[in-house]
Design a protein around this motif. Structure first.
Motif, PDB file in Angstrom:
ATOM      1  N   GLU A 103       0.825  -1.207   0.000  1.00 50.48           N
ATOM      2  CA  GLU A 103       0.000   0.000   0.000  1.00 50.48           C
ATOM      3  C   GLU A 103       0.857   1.254   0.000  1.00 50.48           C
ATOM      4  O   GLU A 103       0.578   2.209  -0.717  1.00 50.48           O
ATOM      5  CB  GLU A 103      -0.946   0.009   1.203  1.00 50.48           C
ATOM      6  CG  GLU A 103      -2.039  -1.018   1.112  1.00 50.48           C
ATOM      7  CD  GLU A 103      -1.631  -2.378   1.664  1.00 50.48           C
ATOM      8  OE1 GLU A 103      -0.470  -2.538   2.113  1.00 50.48           O
ATOM      9  OE2 GLU A 103      -2.460  -3.291   1.654  1.00 50.48           O
ATOM     10  N   PRO A 112      -6.451   6.432  -7.155  1.00 55.09           N
ATOM     11  CA  PRO A 112      -7.550   5.589  -6.682  1.00 55.09           C
ATOM     12  C   PRO A 112      -8.883   6.328  -6.738  1.00 55.09           C
ATOM     13  O   PRO A 112      -8.936   7.554  -6.767  1.00 55.09           O
ATOM     14  CB  PRO A 112      -7.157   5.275  -5.233  1.00 55.09           C
ATOM     15  CG  PRO A 112      -6.310   6.425  -4.816  1.00 55.09           C
ATOM     16  CD  PRO A 112      -5.577   6.867  -6.057  1.00 55.09           C
ATOM     17  N   PRO A 141     -12.328   6.908  -4.634  1.00 54.82           N
ATOM     18  CA  PRO A 141     -12.915   6.719  -3.297  1.00 54.82           C
ATOM     19  C   PRO A 141     -14.181   5.865  -3.368  1.00 54.82           C
ATOM     20  O   PRO A 141     -15.032   6.071  -4.232  1.00 54.82           O
ATOM     21  CB  PRO A 141     -13.260   8.136  -2.841  1.00 54.82           C
ATOM     22  CG  PRO A 141     -12.560   9.061  -3.777  1.00 54.82           C
ATOM     23  CD  PRO A 141     -12.316   8.311  -5.041  1.00 54.82           C
ATOM     24  N   LEU A 142     -14.295   4.891  -2.469  1.00 53.39           N
ATOM     25  CA  LEU A 142     -15.456   4.004  -2.440  1.00 53.39           C
ATOM     26  C   LEU A 142     -16.312   4.223  -1.203  1.00 53.39           C
ATOM     27  O   LEU A 142     -17.370   3.634  -1.072  1.00 53.39           O
ATOM     28  CB  LEU A 142     -14.996   2.537  -2.482  1.00 53.39           C
ATOM     29  CG  LEU A 142     -14.192   2.134  -3.713  1.00 53.39           C
ATOM     30  CD1 LEU A 142     -13.712   0.699  -3.567  1.00 53.39           C
ATOM     31  CD2 LEU A 142     -15.028   2.297  -4.970  1.00 53.39           C
ATOM     32  N   GLY A 183     -15.857   5.703   3.176  1.00 55.40           N
ATOM     33  CA  GLY A 183     -15.040   5.436   4.361  1.00 55.40           C
ATOM     34  C   GLY A 183     -13.569   5.532   4.013  1.00 55.40           C
ATOM     35  O   GLY A 183     -13.127   6.477   3.373  1.00 55.40           O
ATOM     36  N   ARG A 184     -12.815   4.537   4.418  1.00 53.67           N
ATOM     37  CA  ARG A 184     -11.382   4.503   4.103  1.00 53.67           C
ATOM     38  C   ARG A 184     -11.070   3.576   2.949  1.00 53.67           C
ATOM     39  O   ARG A 184      -9.916   3.207   2.732  1.00 53.67           O
ATOM     40  CB  ARG A 184     -10.618   4.062   5.344  1.00 53.67           C
ATOM     41  CG  ARG A 184     -10.695   5.070   6.472  1.00 53.67           C
ATOM     42  CD  ARG A 184     -10.006   4.593   7.714  1.00 53.67           C
ATOM     43  NE  ARG A 184      -8.728   3.967   7.401  1.00 53.67           N
ATOM     44  CZ  ARG A 184      -7.811   3.672   8.296  1.00 53.67           C
ATOM     45  NH1 ARG A 184      -8.022   3.925   9.562  1.00 53.67           N
ATOM     46  NH2 ARG A 184      -6.688   3.092   7.942  1.00 53.67           N
ATOM     47  N   SER A 185     -12.088   3.187   2.188  1.00 56.01           N
ATOM     48  CA  SER A 185     -11.908   2.241   1.084  1.00 56.01           C
ATOM     49  C   SER A 185     -11.711   2.975  -0.240  1.00 56.01           C
ATOM     50  O   SER A 185     -12.367   3.967  -0.513  1.00 56.01           O
ATOM     51  CB  SER A 185     -13.129   1.328   0.963  1.00 56.01           C
ATOM     52  OG  SER A 185     -13.290   0.565   2.126  1.00 56.01           O
ATOM     53  N   VAL A 186     -10.807   2.441  -1.049  1.00 51.97           N
ATOM     54  CA  VAL A 186     -10.571   2.963  -2.390  1.00 51.97           C
ATOM     55  C   VAL A 186     -10.445   1.787  -3.349  1.00 51.97           C
ATOM     56  O   VAL A 186     -10.259   0.639  -2.936  1.00 51.97           O
ATOM     57  CB  VAL A 186      -9.292   3.839  -2.481  1.00 51.97           C
ATOM     58  CG1 VAL A 186      -9.399   5.064  -1.599  1.00 51.97           C
ATOM     59  CG2 VAL A 186      -8.053   3.033  -2.157  1.00 51.97           C
ATOM     60  N   GLY A 187     -10.538   2.089  -4.623  1.00 46.38           N
ATOM     61  CA  GLY A 187     -10.343   1.084  -5.658  1.00 46.38           C
ATOM     62  C   GLY A 187      -9.686   1.729  -6.858  1.00 46.38           C
ATOM     63  O   GLY A 187      -9.515   2.945  -6.911  1.00 46.38           O
TER      64      GLY A 187
END
Length: 60
Positions: free
Chosen positions: A5, A20, A22-23, A25-29
């Motif tokens: 990461e 990335p 943003p998805l 919260g703290r999630s990305v893709g």
């Protein structure tokens, strides 16, 4: 954050890896087609370097 990461975000910050998405919260893709393009570009760069390197140098 693990080593992979940190390395990815280092490349993102340098502008050499896709940003990335943003998805929540703290999630990305990442968009797979952008990552695929990045991989193909890295392979082409590697192959170009190998093709243009000095092959007359003796092997050690």
């Amino acid at each position: 954050m693990g080593l992979v990461e940190r390395l990815l975000y280092k490349y993102v910050d340098a502008g050499t890896f896709p940003k990335p998405i943003p998805l929540g919260g703290r999630s990305v893709g990442w968009i797979d087609s952008e990552v695929d393009e990045w991989i193909l570009s890295a392979v082409e760069e590697r192959d170009y370097r190998l093709a243009t390197s000095d092959r007359s140098a003796p092997a050690i």
